[in-house]
Write a protein that holds these residues in place. Structure first.
Motif, PDB file in Angstrom:
ATOM      1  N   VAL A 154     -10.281  -0.222   3.764  1.00 40.92           N
ATOM      2  CA  VAL A 154     -10.489   1.017   3.812  1.00 40.92           C
ATOM      3  C   VAL A 154     -11.621   1.631   4.785  1.00 40.92           C
ATOM      4  N   ASN A 155     -10.643   2.010   6.560  1.00 39.96           N
ATOM      5  CA  ASN A 155     -12.436   2.314   7.500  1.00 39.96           C
ATOM      6  C   ASN A 155     -12.989   1.133   7.289  1.00 39.96           C
ATOM      7  N   VAL A 173      -5.908   0.882   6.928  1.00 40.24           N
ATOM      8  CA  VAL A 173      -6.550  -0.157   6.162  1.00 40.24           C
ATOM      9  C   VAL A 173      -5.809  -1.380   6.730  1.00 40.24           C
ATOM     10  N   ALA A 199      -2.818   0.476  -4.335  1.00 41.31           N
ATOM     11  CA  ALA A 199      -2.843  -0.717  -3.454  1.00 41.31           C
ATOM     12  C   ALA A 199      -2.893  -1.910  -4.110  1.00 41.31           C
ATOM     13  N   VAL A 220       0.815  -1.104  -0.015  1.00 50.06           N
ATOM     14  CA  VAL A 220      -0.037  -0.199   0.152  1.00 50.06           C
ATOM     15  C   VAL A 220       0.945   1.254   0.259  1.00 50.06           C
ATOM     16  N   THR A 277     -14.898  -2.253   1.396  1.00 48.21           N
ATOM     17  CA  THR A 277     -13.915  -2.932   0.857  1.00 48.21           C
ATOM     18  C   THR A 277     -13.067  -2.172  -0.611  1.00 48.21           C
ATOM     19  N   GLY A 329      -1.093  -0.271   9.693  1.00 45.75           N
ATOM     20  CA  GLY A 329      -2.229  -0.090   8.255  1.00 45.75           C
ATOM     21  C   GLY A 329      -2.690   1.236   8.635  1.00 45.75           C
ATOM     22  N   LEU A 356      -4.095   7.032  -4.138  1.00 44.27           N
ATOM     23  CA  LEU A 356      -3.638   6.059  -2.484  1.00 44.27           C
ATOM     24  C   LEU A 356      -3.511   4.451  -3.695  1.00 44.27           C
ATOM     25  N   ILE A 402      -8.448  -4.565  -0.461  1.00 44.90           N
ATOM     26  CA  ILE A 402      -7.734  -3.966   1.483  1.00 44.90           C
ATOM     27  C   ILE A 402      -9.371  -3.886   1.919  1.00 44.90           C
TER      28      ILE A 402
END
Length: 191
Positions: A105-106, A188, A99, A62, A109, A173, A97, A103
């Protein structure tokens, strides 16, 4: 009036020059670190040089690629960066961002790929936006219909002044943004 066309030939490039946006450089978000470092070296003299924060979460890399504006004694929040308006979250190219695998994120997906990271700064909360149209200069071509994630974060006061805007990603993360005396973070995780 016979020479009006000469005047137009001189003035047209000057008028259009204000609308110039450089071509988006693919090396800016290249996952090949050597390509990015080559681009970073080439652009090191910019007032807001390119930078990258990177971590590995299991088999997934990431990274956030961005340009680092400086405070330079200016009032940042609510002035240079207005409240309640879309911001590229940096300078020059849109912050991206990336990846290499799917992943969270908060808690939501996000599929592997590259995403422009915009924000809408506010006095009490910020909205973080991930958008599929990342090959842009600034937020000029932002298209809300291409948003894939939106979530709110609460900014806090940073005890130390961060002269240059920076992102960091720790090995758990946590992505942290810091600039001036403000910071926020979000999480993340690999899927």
């Amino acid at each position: 009036m016979r020479n009006w066309w000469k005047l137009m030939v001189i003035l047209t490039p000057l008028a259009l020059g204000g609308c110039y946006r450089p071509e988006y450089p693919s090396k800016f978000i290249s996952s090949d670190l050597k390509e990015f470092e080559s681009y970073q070296k080439k652009c090191a003299s910019r007032p807001s040089p390119p930078a990258r924060a990177i971590t590995s979460l299991g088999d997934t890399d990431v990274f956030i690629t961005y340009s680092q504006p400086a405070v330079k004694g200016r009032t940042i929040w609510g002035d240079l960066v207005p409240f309640d308006r879309i911001w590229r979250t940096g300078a020059n190219e849109a912050t991206v961002l990336s990846a290499t695998g799917d992943i969270l994120v908060n808690g939501d997906t996000l599929l592997a790929g590259n995403y422009a990271l915009y924000t809408i700064p506010g006095q009490d909360k910020w909205t973080v936006i991930l958008n599929t149209k990342y090959e842009v200069w600034g937020a000029y071509d932002y298209d809300q219909s291409l948003d894939v994630l939106r979530f709110d974060v609460e900014p806090s006061t940073n005890n130390d002044l961060s002269e240059r805007m920076q992102f960091t990603i720790d090995d758990t993360g946590v992505i942290e943004f810091a600039w001036d005396k403000l910071k926020f973070d979000f999480l993340v995780m690999p899927l």
